[in-house]
Write a protein that holds these residues in place. Structure first.
Motif, PDB file in Angstrom:
ATOM      1  N   ASP A   8     -14.731   5.598  -1.590  1.00  0.00           N
ATOM      2  CA  ASP A   8     -16.077   5.631  -2.143  1.00  0.00           C
ATOM      3  C   ASP A   8     -17.071   5.313  -1.028  1.00  0.00           C
ATOM      4  O   ASP A   8     -17.120   4.183  -0.559  1.00  0.00           O
ATOM      5  N   ALA A   9     -17.808   6.323  -0.579  1.00  0.00           N
ATOM      6  CA  ALA A   9     -18.791   6.155   0.510  1.00  0.00           C
ATOM      7  C   ALA A   9     -18.133   5.525   1.743  1.00  0.00           C
ATOM      8  O   ALA A   9     -18.683   4.628   2.370  1.00  0.00           O
ATOM      9  N   GLY A  10     -16.911   5.977   2.041  1.00  0.00           N
ATOM     10  CA  GLY A  10     -16.199   5.494   3.223  1.00  0.00           C
ATOM     11  C   GLY A  10     -15.456   4.183   3.026  1.00  0.00           C
ATOM     12  O   GLY A  10     -14.815   3.691   3.947  1.00  0.00           O
ATOM     13  N   VAL A  11     -15.521   3.614   1.831  1.00  0.00           N
ATOM     14  CA  VAL A  11     -14.849   2.345   1.542  1.00  0.00           C
ATOM     15  C   VAL A  11     -13.654   2.613   0.633  1.00  0.00           C
ATOM     16  O   VAL A  11     -13.781   3.297  -0.384  1.00  0.00           O
ATOM     17  N   VAL A  12     -12.494   2.066   0.998  1.00  0.00           N
ATOM     18  CA  VAL A  12     -11.297   2.204   0.170  1.00  0.00           C
ATOM     19  C   VAL A  12     -11.376   1.189  -0.961  1.00  0.00           C
ATOM     20  O   VAL A  12     -11.517  -0.009  -0.720  1.00  0.00           O
ATOM     21  N   ARG A  13     -11.311   1.679  -2.187  1.00  0.00           N
ATOM     22  CA  ARG A  13     -11.303   0.820  -3.372  1.00  0.00           C
ATOM     23  C   ARG A  13      -9.952   1.032  -4.051  1.00  0.00           C
ATOM     24  O   ARG A  13      -9.675   2.110  -4.557  1.00  0.00           O
ATOM     25  N   GLU A  14      -9.137  -0.035  -4.019  1.00  0.00           N
ATOM     26  CA  GLU A  14      -7.752   0.065  -4.470  1.00  0.00           C
ATOM     27  C   GLU A  14      -7.512  -0.782  -5.706  1.00  0.00           C
ATOM     28  O   GLU A  14      -8.015  -1.898  -5.807  1.00  0.00           O
ATOM     29  N   SER A  15      -6.715  -0.250  -6.617  1.00  0.00           N
ATOM     30  CA  SER A  15      -6.321  -0.991  -7.819  1.00  0.00           C
ATOM     31  C   SER A  15      -5.346  -2.093  -7.437  1.00  0.00           C
ATOM     32  O   SER A  15      -4.779  -2.091  -6.339  1.00  0.00           O
ATOM     33  N   PRO A  16      -5.097  -3.015  -8.358  1.00  0.00           N
ATOM     34  CA  PRO A  16      -4.005  -3.968  -8.118  1.00  0.00           C
ATOM     35  C   PRO A  16      -2.696  -3.203  -7.990  1.00  0.00           C
ATOM     36  O   PRO A  16      -2.546  -2.114  -8.550  1.00  0.00           O
ATOM     37  N   ARG A  17      -1.760  -3.772  -7.276  1.00  0.00           N
ATOM     38  CA  ARG A  17      -0.442  -3.149  -7.117  1.00  0.00           C
ATOM     39  C   ARG A  17       0.359  -3.238  -8.406  1.00  0.00           C
ATOM     40  O   ARG A  17       0.165  -4.136  -9.215  1.00  0.00           O
ATOM     41  N   SER A  18       1.293  -2.317  -8.536  1.00  0.00           N
ATOM     42  CA  SER A  18       2.211  -2.318  -9.676  1.00  0.00           C
ATOM     43  C   SER A  18       3.175  -3.492  -9.566  1.00  0.00           C
ATOM     44  O   SER A  18       3.223  -4.195  -8.550  1.00  0.00           O
ATOM     45  N   ALA A  19       3.985  -3.626 -10.590  1.00  0.00           N
ATOM     46  CA  ALA A  19       5.084  -4.578 -10.547  1.00  0.00           C
ATOM     47  C   ALA A  19       6.032  -4.187  -9.408  1.00  0.00           C
ATOM     48  O   ALA A  19       6.105  -3.015  -9.023  1.00  0.00           O
ATOM     49  N   ILE A  20       6.747  -5.139  -8.899  1.00  0.00           N
ATOM     50  CA  ILE A  20       7.700  -4.884  -7.806  1.00  0.00           C
ATOM     51  C   ILE A  20       8.967  -4.232  -8.355  1.00  0.00           C
ATOM     52  O   ILE A  20       9.494  -4.638  -9.376  1.00  0.00           O
ATOM     53  N   VAL A  21       9.432  -3.205  -7.629  1.00  0.00           N
ATOM     54  CA  VAL A  21      10.714  -2.579  -7.909  1.00  0.00           C
ATOM     55  C   VAL A  21      11.601  -2.865  -6.701  1.00  0.00           C
ATOM     56  O   VAL A  21      11.203  -2.606  -5.570  1.00  0.00           O
ATOM     57  N   ARG A  22      12.784  -3.418  -6.941  1.00  0.00           N
ATOM     58  CA  ARG A  22      13.715  -3.706  -5.855  1.00  0.00           C
ATOM     59  C   ARG A  22      14.735  -2.589  -5.746  1.00  0.00           C
ATOM     60  O   ARG A  22      15.268  -2.143  -6.762  1.00  0.00           O
TER      61      ARG A  22
END
Length: 122
Positions: A104-118
């Motif tokens: 967004d206008a050169g800025v990375v906007r990231e969601s929270p990460r998913s649950a961990i998968v091993r």
């Protein structure tokens, strides 16, 4: 310029096997070869919003952009079944997570990460 204040979160992470997987030691994770695809359900208002998302895969906390992403409408409205190719990883135990992001206008906007998968790569 419109600013997006919220990136949809990733829900229900799963591991999509392209062949037969073999069981891992209890608690260590799914045994993989590395040729399988990583899958998740991606909430989005519609296909247009979905097309604006990109995805980051985290392998042992190391971020890379997901490659060869494919999404199909899911069984419930507003959810899309997505998969991507796994990044290269060494043999052994690893953790995997996925997050959606937009630029967004050169800025990375990231969601929270998913649950961990091993996983355990052979």
């Amino acid at each position: 310029m419109r600013t997006r204040s919220f990136v949809s979160f990733v829900s229900f992470v799963s591991f999509v096997l392209s062949g037969c997987g073999s069981p891992a030691t209890p608690g260590s994770g799914e045994t993989i070869t590395g040729s399988e695809r990583f899958g998740w359900d991606q909430p989005a208002a519609d296909a247009g919003e979905l097309a604006s998302f990109r995805y980051a895969l985290y392998v042992d906390e190391a971020r890379s952009e997901a490659a060869d992403v494919s999404c199909e409408p899911g069984p419930s409205s507003g959810r899309f079944a997505c998969t991507s190719r796994l990044p290269a990883m060494s043999a052994g135990v690893h953790t995997l997570q996925v997050a959606a992001f937009v630029i967004d206008a050169g800025v990375v906007r990231e969601s929270p990460r998913s649950a961990i998968v091993r996983v355990v790569k052979r």
